[in-house]
Motif scaffolding. Structure first.
Motif: not given
Length: 123
Positions: A4-11, A23-34
């Motif tokens: 089972k994934p343990k990190t967002i990257e593993e997910y 999914l990478w795009q979503m992860h990066e967008t959220i990181g930049k916005a928050a």
């Protein structure tokens, strides 16, 4: 059986290949916005929080489920009208371009709610 994934990257890496770029795009967008938000897995999906959860997302067969809470869905209802929504979620189809600008605005809205102390979810 894969672990089972343990990190967002593993997910993201465990997701179907055709969904990973979004999914990478979503992860990066959220990181930049928050900036500074803590990214962890909650309920087996990526979640981002300060003291309380801002947003989560999950991959499905035909869409990415994005969960920014009911307040964000109500606030951005007009811009979300071309997507399937529920009380606190929206489905972004995998066969369409990810609305990065809209996702960013929704995350920033959630950051504002966090600063104002109106978020109920705990991280």
């Amino acid at each position: 059986m894969t672990p089972k994934p343990k990190t967002i990257e593993e997910y993201i890496e465990a997701a179907p290949a055709e969904a990973q770029q979004k999914l990478w795009q979503m992860h990066e967008t959220i990181g930049k916005a928050a900036p500074g938000a803590k990214g962890t897995l909650k309920w087996s999906m990526p979640a981002y929080s300060y003291q309380k959860i801002l947003v989560t997302f999950a991959v499905f067969k035909h869409h990415i489920g994005f969960y920014p809470m009911p307040s964000a869905i109500r606030t951005f209802a007009k811009e979300l009208s071309k997507y399937k929504t529920a009380t606190g979620s929206v489905k972004f189809p995998l066969d369409q371009k990810l609305p990065v600008s809209l996702i960013s605005k929704m995350v920033k809205f959630r950051v504002k709610e966090s600063r104002e102390g109106t978020i109920r979810w705990r991280s």
